[in-house]
Write a protein that holds these residues in place. Structure first.
Motif, PDB file in Angstrom:
ATOM      1  N   GLY A 140      -0.007   5.497  10.088  1.00 30.66           N
ATOM      2  CA  GLY A 140      -0.887   5.814  11.205  1.00 30.66           C
ATOM      3  C   GLY A 140      -2.268   5.198  11.103  1.00 30.66           C
ATOM      4  O   GLY A 140      -3.156   5.526  11.887  1.00 30.66           O
ATOM      5  N   LEU A 141      -2.452   4.297  10.160  1.00 32.47           N
ATOM      6  CA  LEU A 141      -3.774   3.704   9.955  1.00 32.47           C
ATOM      7  C   LEU A 141      -3.998   2.434  10.772  1.00 32.47           C
ATOM      8  O   LEU A 141      -5.135   2.099  11.092  1.00 32.47           O
ATOM      9  N   TYR A 142      -2.934   1.744  11.110  1.00 39.69           N
ATOM     10  CA  TYR A 142      -3.080   0.495  11.864  1.00 39.69           C
ATOM     11  C   TYR A 142      -3.778   0.763  13.192  1.00 39.69           C
ATOM     12  O   TYR A 142      -4.760   0.105  13.533  1.00 39.69           O
ATOM     13  N   ASP A 143      -3.275   1.743  13.941  1.00 39.86           N
ATOM     14  CA  ASP A 143      -3.878   2.065  15.237  1.00 39.86           C
ATOM     15  C   ASP A 143      -5.284   2.627  15.073  1.00 39.86           C
ATOM     16  O   ASP A 143      -6.148   2.390  15.915  1.00 39.86           O
ATOM     17  N   ARG A 144      -5.507   3.367  13.999  1.00 40.72           N
ATOM     18  CA  ARG A 144      -6.844   3.907  13.763  1.00 40.72           C
ATOM     19  C   ARG A 144      -7.854   2.778  13.537  1.00 40.72           C
ATOM     20  O   ARG A 144      -8.986   2.839  14.026  1.00 40.72           O
ATOM     21  N   ILE A 145      -7.452   1.771  12.805  1.00 39.57           N
ATOM     22  CA  ILE A 145      -8.331   0.626  12.562  1.00 39.57           C
ATOM     23  C   ILE A 145      -8.483  -0.184  13.846  1.00 39.57           C
ATOM     24  O   ILE A 145      -9.579  -0.605  14.195  1.00 39.57           O
ATOM     25  N   ILE A 196       0.864  -1.165   0.000  1.00 37.27           N
ATOM     26  CA  ILE A 196       0.000   0.000   0.000  1.00 37.27           C
ATOM     27  C   ILE A 196       0.907   1.223   0.000  1.00 37.27           C
ATOM     28  O   ILE A 196       1.814   1.322   0.816  1.00 37.27           O
ATOM     29  N   ASP A 197       0.692   2.112  -0.961  1.00 37.62           N
ATOM     30  CA  ASP A 197       1.521   3.319  -1.026  1.00 37.62           C
ATOM     31  C   ASP A 197       0.767   4.490  -0.390  1.00 37.62           C
ATOM     32  O   ASP A 197      -0.319   4.313   0.172  1.00 37.62           O
ATOM     33  N   THR A 198       1.339   5.685  -0.475  1.00 34.97           N
ATOM     34  CA  THR A 198       0.724   6.834   0.190  1.00 34.97           C
ATOM     35  C   THR A 198      -0.648   7.168  -0.383  1.00 34.97           C
ATOM     36  O   THR A 198      -1.556   7.529   0.368  1.00 34.97           O
ATOM     37  N   THR A 199      -0.829   7.011  -1.678  1.00 36.83           N
ATOM     38  CA  THR A 199      -2.149   7.266  -2.267  1.00 36.83           C
ATOM     39  C   THR A 199      -3.154   6.242  -1.760  1.00 36.83           C
ATOM     40  O   THR A 199      -4.288   6.596  -1.409  1.00 36.83           O
ATOM     41  N   GLY A 200      -2.746   4.985  -1.704  1.00 39.22           N
ATOM     42  CA  GLY A 200      -3.615   3.944  -1.154  1.00 39.22           C
ATOM     43  C   GLY A 200      -3.976   4.237   0.294  1.00 39.22           C
ATOM     44  O   GLY A 200      -5.127   4.058   0.712  1.00 39.22           O
ATOM     45  N   ALA A 201      -3.003   4.719   1.077  1.00 37.66           N
ATOM     46  CA  ALA A 201      -3.255   5.062   2.472  1.00 37.66           C
ATOM     47  C   ALA A 201      -4.225   6.230   2.587  1.00 37.66           C
ATOM     48  O   ALA A 201      -5.114   6.236   3.454  1.00 37.66           O
ATOM     49  N   GLU A 202      -4.081   7.229   1.709  1.00 35.41           N
ATOM     50  CA  GLU A 202      -4.996   8.381   1.728  1.00 35.41           C
ATOM     51  C   GLU A 202      -6.423   7.948   1.409  1.00 35.41           C
ATOM     52  O   GLU A 202      -7.378   8.380   2.061  1.00 35.41           O
ATOM     53  N   ILE A 203      -6.564   7.087   0.409  1.00 34.20           N
ATOM     54  CA  ILE A 203      -7.899   6.597   0.031  1.00 34.20           C
ATOM     55  C   ILE A 203      -8.488   5.779   1.183  1.00 34.20           C
ATOM     56  O   ILE A 203      -9.674   5.908   1.506  1.00 34.20           O
ATOM     57  N   LEU A 204      -7.663   4.945   1.821  1.00 30.35           N
ATOM     58  CA  LEU A 204      -8.142   4.158   2.955  1.00 30.35           C
ATOM     59  C   LEU A 204      -8.557   5.066   4.109  1.00 30.35           C
ATOM     60  O   LEU A 204      -9.586   4.835   4.746  1.00 30.35           O
ATOM     61  N   ALA A 205      -7.796   6.120   4.379  1.00 30.93           N
ATOM     62  CA  ALA A 205      -8.158   7.072   5.437  1.00 30.93           C
ATOM     63  C   ALA A 205      -9.496   7.739   5.118  1.00 30.93           C
ATOM     64  O   ALA A 205     -10.349   7.888   6.012  1.00 30.93           O
ATOM     65  N   ASP A 206      -9.694   8.132   3.856  1.00 31.69           N
ATOM     66  CA  ASP A 206     -10.976   8.722   3.451  1.00 31.69           C
ATOM     67  C   ASP A 206     -12.113   7.725   3.636  1.00 31.69           C
ATOM     68  O   ASP A 206     -13.211   8.079   4.081  1.00 31.69           O
ATOM     69  N   LEU A 207     -11.858   6.471   3.285  1.00 31.53           N
ATOM     70  CA  LEU A 207     -12.854   5.423   3.442  1.00 31.53           C
ATOM     71  C   LEU A 207     -13.207   5.247   4.921  1.00 31.53           C
ATOM     72  O   LEU A 207     -14.381   5.134   5.280  1.00 31.53           O
ATOM     73  N   LEU A 208     -12.195   5.250   5.790  1.00 29.20           N
ATOM     74  CA  LEU A 208     -12.452   5.120   7.221  1.00 29.20           C
ATOM     75  C   LEU A 208     -13.282   6.291   7.739  1.00 29.20           C
ATOM     76  O   LEU A 208     -14.171   6.108   8.584  1.00 29.20           O
TER      77      LEU A 208
END
Length: 165
Positions: free
Chosen positions: A133-138, A94-106
């Protein structure tokens, strides 16, 4: 000729990677595991749970498609949902764009009061999610080794039992 063939091959790989196959999974009588709902319309879903398999790494070329697809699965579920589980066996990066999209999805799932989890996600990808920073958020308790363990958790966490929908 070789350069042209190589260029066409590379273009094909990028095109396929940019349009990853995603599908909702369902149980099918007489078959073990969870299966593509499009290929098995006779299958049944788990009450309150949307299980979606993503078949590619999440990177700049396909992350927006992933986000739109998951949004469409949620909107078109046709039943009340409590939790979304993304089956990530095929997500190898997962790259930074993938992480941004996942953050938006969350963010979107939070607004809808839906929980989110991964099943089958590999360790290195979890590490990437930590760095973003998404692991802890999930939440550590929302990463499951298998779909079955995610379904069991869903039922134990108060998700509707079969027949309650």
């Amino acid at each position: 000729g070789l350069t042209m063939a190589g260029g066409l091959s590379l273009a094909t790989v990028v095109r396929r990677a940019g349009q990853p196959h995603s599908t909702e999974l369902a149980r099918v009588e007489g078959m073990k595991g969870y299966h593509d709902r499009e290929r098995h319309p006779e299958g049944w879903t788990i009450p309150g749970l949307l299980i979606v398999r993503v078949e590619a790494p999440l990177f700049f070329a396909n992350a927006p498609t992933f986000g739109r697809s998951l949004h469409d699965f949620i909107v078109n579920a046709g039943r009340p949902l409590d939790r979304v589980v993304v089956v990530g066996d095929a997500i190898t990066d997962i790259d930074t764009t993938g992480a941004e999209i996942l953050a938006d999805l969350l963010d979107d799932l939070d607004r809808r009061d839906l929980k989110f989890a991964f099943a089958g996600l590999k360790g290195p990808v979890k590490g990437r999610l930590r760095s973003y920073g998404l692991y802890d958020r999930i939440g550590d308790d929302q990463f499951f080794p298998t779909i079955g363990s995610a379904v069991k958790y869903h039922y134990n966490a108060g998700g509707p039992e079969p027949g309650d929908d």
